[in-house]
Design a protein around this motif. Structure first.
Motif, PDB file in Angstrom:
ATOM      1  N   SER A  49      41.831  47.064  26.830  1.00  0.00           N
ATOM      2  CA  SER A  49      41.941  47.154  28.276  1.00  0.00           C
ATOM      3  C   SER A  49      40.763  46.484  28.965  1.00  0.00           C
ATOM      4  CB  SER A  49      42.024  48.626  28.695  1.00  0.00           C
ATOM      5  OG  SER A  49      40.847  49.312  28.309  1.00  0.00           O
ATOM      6  N   LEU A  50      40.993  46.034  30.197  1.00  0.00           N
ATOM      7  CA  LEU A  50      39.945  45.435  30.991  1.00  0.00           C
ATOM      8  C   LEU A  50      39.089  46.520  31.628  1.00  0.00           C
ATOM      9  CD1 LEU A  50      42.155  42.834  32.896  1.00  0.00           C
ATOM     10  CD2 LEU A  50      40.700  42.372  30.929  1.00  0.00           C
ATOM     11  N   SER A  51      37.829  46.193  31.881  1.00  0.00           N
ATOM     12  CA  SER A  51      36.988  47.117  32.628  1.00  0.00           C
ATOM     13  C   SER A  51      37.433  47.107  34.083  1.00  0.00           C
ATOM     14  CB  SER A  51      35.517  46.706  32.530  1.00  0.00           C
ATOM     15  OG  SER A  51      35.278  45.523  33.300  1.00  0.00           O
ATOM     16  N   ARG A  52      37.005  48.096  34.847  1.00  0.00           N
ATOM     17  CA  ARG A  52      37.379  48.164  36.256  1.00  0.00           C
ATOM     18  C   ARG A  52      36.891  46.929  37.009  1.00  0.00           C
ATOM     19  NH1 ARG A  52      41.077  49.296  39.355  1.00  0.00           N
ATOM     20  NH2 ARG A  52      41.342  51.200  38.117  1.00  0.00           N
ATOM     21  N   VAL A  53      35.662  46.515  36.751  1.00  0.00           N
ATOM     22  CA  VAL A  53      35.127  45.338  37.434  1.00  0.00           C
ATOM     23  C   VAL A  53      35.920  44.098  37.068  1.00  0.00           C
ATOM     24  CG1 VAL A  53      33.150  43.762  37.576  1.00  0.00           C
ATOM     25  CG2 VAL A  53      32.787  46.224  37.759  1.00  0.00           C
ATOM     26  N   GLN A  54      36.257  43.938  35.785  1.00  0.00           N
ATOM     27  CA  GLN A  54      37.035  42.774  35.366  1.00  0.00           C
ATOM     28  C   GLN A  54      38.406  42.759  36.031  1.00  0.00           C
ATOM     29  OE1 GLN A  54      36.846  43.442  31.145  1.00  0.00           O
ATOM     30  NE2 GLN A  54      35.245  41.902  30.837  1.00  0.00           N
ATOM     31  N   LYS A  55      39.087  43.904  36.060  1.00  0.00           N
ATOM     32  CA  LYS A  55      40.401  43.973  36.685  1.00  0.00           C
ATOM     33  C   LYS A  55      40.310  43.667  38.179  1.00  0.00           C
ATOM     34  CE  LYS A  55      44.481  46.877  37.345  1.00  0.00           C
ATOM     35  NZ  LYS A  55      44.570  46.535  38.793  1.00  0.00           N
ATOM     36  N   ASP A  56      39.342  44.287  38.857  1.00  0.00           N
ATOM     37  CA  ASP A  56      39.189  44.060  40.293  1.00  0.00           C
ATOM     38  C   ASP A  56      38.870  42.599  40.584  1.00  0.00           C
ATOM     39  OD1 ASP A  56      39.672  46.718  40.766  1.00  0.00           O
ATOM     40  OD2 ASP A  56      37.577  47.252  41.158  1.00  0.00           O
ATOM     41  N   LEU A  57      38.048  42.011  39.726  1.00  0.00           N
ATOM     42  CA  LEU A  57      37.655  40.624  39.935  1.00  0.00           C
ATOM     43  C   LEU A  57      38.833  39.673  39.726  1.00  0.00           C
ATOM     44  CD1 LEU A  57      35.453  38.664  40.603  1.00  0.00           C
ATOM     45  CD2 LEU A  57      34.653  38.778  38.242  1.00  0.00           C
ATOM     46  N   ILE A  58      39.627  39.905  38.686  1.00  0.00           N
ATOM     47  CA  ILE A  58      40.792  39.048  38.440  1.00  0.00           C
ATOM     48  C   ILE A  58      41.851  39.275  39.520  1.00  0.00           C
ATOM     49  CG2 ILE A  58      42.618  38.415  36.833  1.00  0.00           C
ATOM     50  CD1 ILE A  58      40.777  39.300  34.550  1.00  0.00           C
TER      51      ILE A  58
END
Length: 223
Positions: free
Chosen positions: A6-15
């Motif tokens: 799974s992606l981290s929260r920051v990675q998901k928000d950034l993408i």
């Protein structure tokens, strides 16, 4: 990390934010290298308060995790300028890390204070370079020359996106080459594999197929 993780929260928000703003696009794009890529990332489109906040938070978290000792953040002109300023602020507010930031001019100023570098002085300082998308590594290498000419010491580089592609030699990646050139860590907030994970979570099968085919042709071997 494999694609199933799974992606981290920051990675998901950034993408998420990058895709919504048009900074991240999927389709057919010709890169400077001549390669035909199924995606394109333009960090210049991350131009709103919320997006730059997420980006700076991600940079700051990655830097804090890296744990390298440094005095100044350096952002290559032009896209690196807001990255360095916003990340210096995020480091102070979120991690209690107080450092200066600096950036270069495309052309040296011949009046007023003059010079090529704006911001915190680099002489005798440990400098961490920020960059957006790692393709050829040219921007970071130019930054290294500038920093060393100013008397600074490079201690590493933090990127927004590592495309995870092999270089012209077809063997090593640009990031590996840059790591060898710097002699220090080169880390990134996002990698191509994270974009593929995001697409899988969305169920975008056509884009996934194109990304996987591109990675099979140009990608580095996955760990």
């Amino acid at each position: 990390m494999d694609d199933a993780e799974s992606l981290s929260r920051v990675q998901k928000d950034l993408i998420d934010g990058s895709f919504a703003s048009g900074a991240l696009r999927f389709g057919t794009f010709t890169l400077k290298s001549g390669r035909i890529s199924p995606y394109f990332f333009n960090a210049g489109e991350l131009s709103t308060g919320p997006l730059i906040s997420v980006l700076a938070t991600g940079y700051a978290a990655e830097i804090a995790k890296l744990g390298v000792k440094f005095d100044v953040l350096f952002g290559p002109a032009y896209k690196g300028i807001p990255l360095a300023a916003a990340t210096a602020l995020a480091l102070h507010r979120e991690h209690g890390i107080d450092v200066g930031y600096a950036f270069d001019r495309k052309e040296a100023k011949d009046h007023g204070e003059g010079g090529r570098v704006v911001g915190a002085p680099l002489k005798g300082k440990r400098v961490l370079v920020l960059d957006d998308v790692m393709t050829s590594g040219k921007a970071v290498r130019i930054s290294v020359d500038t920093i060393r000419a100013e008397g600074g010491e490079i201690v590493g580089a933090v990127l927004l996106l590592d495309r995870e592609e092999v270089g012209p030699d077809g063997k090593t990646s640009t990031v590996e080459d840059l790591h060898g050139f710097l002699g220090h860590e080169v880390v990134s907030l996002l990698k191509m594999r994270h974009l593929i994970t995001w697409l899988k979570n969305r169920g975008d099968n056509s884009s996934i197929e194109a990304m996987e085919a591109y990675r099979a042709q140009y990608g580095i071997k996955q760990n």
